[in-house]
Motif scaffolding. Structure first.
Motif, PDB file in Angstrom:
ATOM      1  N   VAL A  32      40.256  52.138  32.177  1.00 12.42           N
ATOM      2  CA  VAL A  32      40.472  50.701  32.336  1.00 12.42           C
ATOM      3  C   VAL A  32      39.174  50.040  32.779  1.00 12.42           C
ATOM      4  O   VAL A  32      38.209  50.713  33.126  1.00 12.42           O
ATOM      5  N   LYS A  33      39.187  48.711  32.768  1.00 14.16           N
ATOM      6  CA  LYS A  33      38.045  47.950  33.265  1.00 14.16           C
ATOM      7  C   LYS A  33      38.530  47.037  34.377  1.00 14.16           C
ATOM      8  O   LYS A  33      39.617  46.477  34.306  1.00 14.16           O
ATOM      9  N   ILE A  34      37.698  46.908  35.422  1.00 10.56           N
ATOM     10  CA  ILE A  34      38.055  46.141  36.607  1.00 10.56           C
ATOM     11  C   ILE A  34      37.135  44.931  36.733  1.00 10.56           C
ATOM     12  O   ILE A  34      35.916  45.054  36.636  1.00 10.56           O
ATOM     13  N   TRP A  35      37.740  43.770  36.984  1.00  7.39           N
ATOM     14  CA  TRP A  35      37.004  42.519  37.180  1.00  7.39           C
ATOM     15  C   TRP A  35      37.196  42.080  38.625  1.00  7.39           C
ATOM     16  O   TRP A  35      38.332  41.866  39.057  1.00  7.39           O
ATOM     17  N   LEU A  36      36.121  41.987  39.383  1.00  5.92           N
ATOM     18  CA  LEU A  36      36.194  41.510  40.756  1.00  5.92           C
ATOM     19  C   LEU A  36      35.853  40.025  40.745  1.00  5.92           C
ATOM     20  O   LEU A  36      34.682  39.637  40.690  1.00  5.92           O
ATOM     21  N   TYR A  37      36.895  39.189  40.718  1.00  6.28           N
ATOM     22  CA  TYR A  37      36.726  37.736  40.682  1.00  6.28           C
ATOM     23  C   TYR A  37      36.393  37.247  42.082  1.00  6.28           C
ATOM     24  O   TYR A  37      37.228  37.280  42.983  1.00  6.28           O
ATOM     25  N   CYS A  38      35.139  36.812  42.249  1.00  3.62           N
ATOM     26  CA  CYS A  38      34.640  36.504  43.585  1.00  3.62           C
ATOM     27  C   CYS A  38      33.702  35.298  43.529  1.00  3.62           C
ATOM     28  O   CYS A  38      32.506  35.459  43.268  1.00  3.62           O
ATOM     29  N   PRO A  39      34.211  34.102  43.779  1.00  3.36           N
ATOM     30  CA  PRO A  39      33.362  32.915  43.759  1.00  3.36           C
ATOM     31  C   PRO A  39      32.316  32.870  44.878  1.00  3.36           C
ATOM     32  O   PRO A  39      31.305  32.199  44.754  1.00  3.36           O
ATOM     33  N   ASP A  40      32.521  33.599  45.966  1.00  4.73           N
ATOM     34  CA  ASP A  40      31.620  33.602  47.115  1.00  4.73           C
ATOM     35  C   ASP A  40      30.446  34.562  46.860  1.00  4.73           C
ATOM     36  O   ASP A  40      30.636  35.777  46.785  1.00  4.73           O
ATOM     37  N   GLN A  41      29.221  34.014  46.745  1.00  3.61           N
ATOM     38  CA  GLN A  41      28.064  34.845  46.423  1.00  3.61           C
ATOM     39  C   GLN A  41      27.737  35.861  47.513  1.00  3.61           C
ATOM     40  O   GLN A  41      27.299  36.964  47.223  1.00  3.61           O
ATOM     41  N   HIS A  42      27.968  35.506  48.769  1.00  7.51           N
ATOM     42  CA  HIS A  42      27.721  36.450  49.862  1.00  7.51           C
ATOM     43  C   HIS A  42      28.660  37.655  49.745  1.00  7.51           C
ATOM     44  O   HIS A  42      28.232  38.805  49.884  1.00  7.51           O
ATOM     45  N   LEU A  43      29.937  37.399  49.459  1.00  7.87           N
ATOM     46  CA  LEU A  43      30.893  38.491  49.276  1.00  7.87           C
ATOM     47  C   LEU A  43      30.563  39.289  48.016  1.00  7.87           C
ATOM     48  O   LEU A  43      30.713  40.515  48.003  1.00  7.87           O
ATOM     49  N   GLN A  44      30.089  38.632  46.971  1.00  5.56           N
ATOM     50  CA  GLN A  44      29.659  39.355  45.760  1.00  5.56           C
ATOM     51  C   GLN A  44      28.609  40.396  46.137  1.00  5.56           C
ATOM     52  O   GLN A  44      28.675  41.540  45.695  1.00  5.56           O
ATOM     53  N   GLN A  45      27.631  39.996  46.945  1.00  2.91           N
ATOM     54  CA  GLN A  45      26.553  40.904  47.339  1.00  2.91           C
ATOM     55  C   GLN A  45      27.090  42.041  48.197  1.00  2.91           C
ATOM     56  O   GLN A  45      26.681  43.190  48.040  1.00  2.91           O
ATOM     57  N   GLN A  46      28.048  41.751  49.094  1.00  2.00           N
ATOM     58  CA  GLN A  46      28.651  42.801  49.910  1.00  2.00           C
ATOM     59  C   GLN A  46      29.397  43.809  49.036  1.00  2.00           C
ATOM     60  O   GLN A  46      29.297  45.018  49.258  1.00  2.00           O
ATOM     61  N   LEU A  47      30.135  43.310  48.056  1.00  2.00           N
ATOM     62  CA  LEU A  47      30.852  44.202  47.137  1.00  2.00           C
ATOM     63  C   LEU A  47      29.869  45.053  46.349  1.00  2.00           C
ATOM     64  O   LEU A  47      30.060  46.257  46.194  1.00  2.00           O
ATOM     65  N   ASP A  48      28.810  44.433  45.856  1.00  2.00           N
ATOM     66  CA  ASP A  48      27.782  45.152  45.103  1.00  2.00           C
ATOM     67  C   ASP A  48      27.172  46.262  45.964  1.00  2.00           C
ATOM     68  O   ASP A  48      27.081  47.415  45.532  1.00  2.00           O
ATOM     69  N   ASP A  49      26.787  45.928  47.186  1.00  2.00           N
ATOM     70  CA  ASP A  49      26.192  46.917  48.092  1.00  2.00           C
ATOM     71  C   ASP A  49      27.165  48.059  48.386  1.00  2.00           C
ATOM     72  O   ASP A  49      26.777  49.230  48.380  1.00  2.00           O
ATOM     73  N   GLU A  50      28.428  47.728  48.640  1.00  2.00           N
ATOM     74  CA  GLU A  50      29.423  48.750  48.965  1.00  2.00           C
ATOM     75  C   GLU A  50      29.681  49.676  47.778  1.00  2.00           C
ATOM     76  O   GLU A  50      29.798  50.886  47.942  1.00  2.00           O
ATOM     77  N   LEU A  51      29.752  49.109  46.573  1.00  2.00           N
ATOM     78  CA  LEU A  51      29.995  49.945  45.389  1.00  2.00           C
ATOM     79  C   LEU A  51      28.824  50.886  45.124  1.00  2.00           C
ATOM     80  O   LEU A  51      29.012  51.976  44.594  1.00  2.00           O
ATOM     81  N   TRP A  52      27.609  50.493  45.502  1.00  2.00           N
ATOM     82  CA  TRP A  52      26.443  51.363  45.357  1.00  2.00           C
ATOM     83  C   TRP A  52      26.503  52.533  46.323  1.00  2.00           C
ATOM     84  O   TRP A  52      26.119  53.652  45.997  1.00  2.00           O
ATOM     85  N   SER A  53      26.981  52.276  47.546  1.00  2.00           N
ATOM     86  CA  SER A  53      26.870  53.290  48.595  1.00  2.00           C
ATOM     87  C   SER A  53      28.196  53.876  49.052  1.00  2.00           C
ATOM     88  O   SER A  53      28.224  54.696  49.957  1.00  2.00           O
TER      89      SER A  53
END
Length: 135
Positions: A32-53
């Motif tokens: 499947v494919k997952i879409w993280l709908y996140c209008p908040d850019q700060h939260l986008q960056q937190q999600l990105d960082d967490e998915l990396w680590s």
């Protein structure tokens, strides 16, 4: 009809980004494919960082606005309705859009619970029977 799942953290103080990573890892066991709908850019960056680590033994392939990745983080909703959409907006996703599956994660704090209740009511008013999982 749209399937909506609420993950309500009643006993745990787990962070939103960590619980998202755990759910993504579990869901991606299927093709499947997952879409993280996140209008908040700060939260986008937190999600990105967490998915990396998140997991030292496995990488959760993702990208911001990268629609070819298994997990896409974006401030916009996808055009393709087959994505599993995690909603990080303050409001419910418009139920008339008819995504196959929407996931709402509700943290263990009162402001998040108030937002979660409003989202739940919105879906119910549109005839969607949301499933709630208490964690």
């Amino acid at each position: 009809m749209t399937k909506v799942n609420f993950y309500l953290f009643e006993q745990s103080n787990e962070r939103l980004v960590h619980s998202t990573s755990r759910l993504c890892r579990k869901i991606l066991r299927k093709p499947v494919k997952i879409w993280l709908y996140c209008p908040d850019q700060h939260l986008q960056q937190q999600l990105d960082d967490e998915l990396w680590s998140f997991d030292a033994s496995s990488f959760l392939a993702h990208g911001i606005n990268q629609t070819q990745a298994p997990i896409c983080i974006s401030a916009e909703l996808p055009d393709d309705k087959t994505w599993i959409v995690f909603n990080f907006d303050q409001h419910a996703i418009d139920p008339t859009i008819q995504f196959e599956h929407i996931i709402e994660i509700i943290e263990n704090n009162e402001p998040a619970k108030v937002i979660g209740r409003e989202k739940f009511k919105t879906y119910r008013q549109h005839g969607i029977q949301a499933q709630t999982y208490k964690l």
